[in-house]
Design a protein around this motif. Structure first.
Motif, mmCIF file in Angstrom:
data_model
loop_
_atom_site.group_PDB
_atom_site.id
_atom_site.type_symbol
_atom_site.label_atom_id
_atom_site.label_comp_id
_atom_site.label_asym_id
_atom_site.label_seq_id
_atom_site.Cartn_x
_atom_site.Cartn_y
_atom_site.Cartn_z
ATOM 1 N N TYR A 70 1.287 -1.685 -0.036
ATOM 2 C CA TYR A 70 -0.053 -0.037 -0.422
ATOM 3 C C TYR A 70 0.971 1.480 0.176
ATOM 4 O O TYR A 70 1.742 0.931 0.016
ATOM 5 C CB TYR A 70 -1.144 -0.373 1.044
ATOM 6 C CG TYR A 70 -2.409 -1.343 1.334
ATOM 7 C CD1 TYR A 70 -2.644 -1.507 0.830
ATOM 8 C CD2 TYR A 70 -1.421 -2.205 2.444
ATOM 9 C CE1 TYR A 70 -3.559 -2.317 0.827
ATOM 10 C CE2 TYR A 70 -2.373 -3.743 2.411
ATOM 11 C CZ TYR A 70 -3.155 -3.366 1.466
ATOM 12 O OH TYR A 70 -4.081 -4.473 1.080
ATOM 13 N N ASP A 87 -5.880 17.222 8.526
ATOM 14 C CA ASP A 87 -6.368 16.166 8.385
ATOM 15 C C ASP A 87 -7.430 15.330 7.512
ATOM 16 O O ASP A 87 -8.158 14.519 7.752
ATOM 17 C CB ASP A 87 -7.516 16.700 9.982
ATOM 18 C CG ASP A 87 -7.097 16.382 11.156
ATOM 19 O OD1 ASP A 87 -5.920 16.307 10.873
ATOM 20 O OD2 ASP A 87 -7.479 17.076 11.801
ATOM 21 N N ASP A 108 -4.853 10.243 5.205
ATOM 22 C CA ASP A 108 -5.179 9.197 5.327
ATOM 23 C C ASP A 108 -5.082 9.011 3.299
ATOM 24 O O ASP A 108 -4.691 8.089 3.019
ATOM 25 C CB ASP A 108 -6.346 8.093 5.517
ATOM 26 C CG ASP A 108 -6.563 8.053 7.036
ATOM 27 O OD1 ASP A 108 -5.936 8.350 7.463
ATOM 28 O OD2 ASP A 108 -7.895 8.202 6.685
ATOM 29 N N HIS A 109 -4.777 9.904 2.982
ATOM 30 C CA HIS A 109 -4.825 10.167 1.292
ATOM 31 C C HIS A 109 -2.599 9.576 1.317
ATOM 32 O O HIS A 109 -1.576 9.677 2.407
ATOM 33 C CB HIS A 109 -4.338 11.458 0.987
ATOM 34 C CG HIS A 109 -5.908 11.771 0.752
ATOM 35 N ND1 HIS A 109 -6.420 12.752 -0.193
ATOM 36 C CD2 HIS A 109 -7.161 11.065 1.277
ATOM 37 C CE1 HIS A 109 -7.400 12.563 0.064
ATOM 38 N NE2 HIS A 109 -8.156 12.429 1.131
ATOM 39 N N THR A 132 1.091 6.954 3.307
ATOM 40 C CA THR A 132 0.061 7.957 3.715
ATOM 41 C C THR A 132 0.349 9.029 3.713
ATOM 42 O O THR A 132 1.753 9.461 4.548
ATOM 43 C CB THR A 132 -0.717 7.244 4.776
ATOM 44 O OG1 THR A 132 -0.533 7.133 5.650
ATOM 45 C CG2 THR A 132 -1.168 6.122 3.853
ATOM 46 N N ALA A 172 0.293 10.342 7.047
ATOM 47 C CA ALA A 172 0.108 9.841 8.142
ATOM 48 C C ALA A 172 1.514 9.334 8.878
ATOM 49 O O ALA A 172 2.449 9.157 9.816
ATOM 50 C CB ALA A 172 -0.681 9.296 8.713
ATOM 51 N N ASP A 173 1.749 7.868 7.802
ATOM 52 C CA ASP A 173 3.151 7.303 8.104
ATOM 53 C C ASP A 173 4.117 8.614 7.523
ATOM 54 O O ASP A 173 4.642 8.890 8.895
ATOM 55 C CB ASP A 173 3.089 6.835 6.648
ATOM 56 C CG ASP A 173 2.267 5.306 6.651
ATOM 57 O OD1 ASP A 173 1.732 5.678 7.815
ATOM 58 O OD2 ASP A 173 1.953 5.118 5.471
#
Length: 123
Positions: free
Chosen positions: A39, A68, A72-73, A42, A44-45
């Motif tokens: 995957y 925010d 998650d993109h 993101t 977030a990562d």
């Protein structure tokens, strides 16, 4: 066959060794087997990496923080050097430049990418 990264637990899959046509002349180049994330990385990562290392955030994050609405993109607006820093600072696998170029060959044309000379992080 999937494996988990011992660093962050992300699912990875091997890309088998083979010949890659490199550069404008399509020079045949041998690439060793390497692992790639299943995957995409993101925001977030990447935000965790930025916080942990104090590395610069992508230019579209206001005040260096990911909004925010896009957490998650897949992360965008990072250079190859940014991706390499992420890979060595926050991940266990850094593919060499030729493998990275092979992956870029499968991206859409530059006009549909997130920005000039920019691309998504290699997963």
């Amino acid at each position: 066959m999937f494996s988990k990264s011992p660093v962050d637990g992300k699912l990875m899959v091997p890309v088998e060794e083979g010949i890659f046509l490199s550069g404008p002349g399509n020079k045949p180049t041998w690439i060793e087997t390497y692992l790639i994330d299943v995957y995409p990385t993101t925001n977030a990562d990447y935000a965790r990496f930025v916080r942990a290392t104090k590395y610069r955030a992508p230019q579209h994050w206001p005040n260096g923080k990911c909004p925010d609405s896009i957490i998650d993109h897949p992360v965008v607006w990072v250079t190859w050097h940014d991706a390499a820093a992420y890979a060595t600072g926050g991940r266990d696998v850094l593919r060499h430049q030729q493998a990275h170029r092979r992956d870029l060959a499968h991206l859409p044309p530059a006009r549909s990418r997130p920005g000039p000379g920019r691309h998504r992080l290699p997963p």
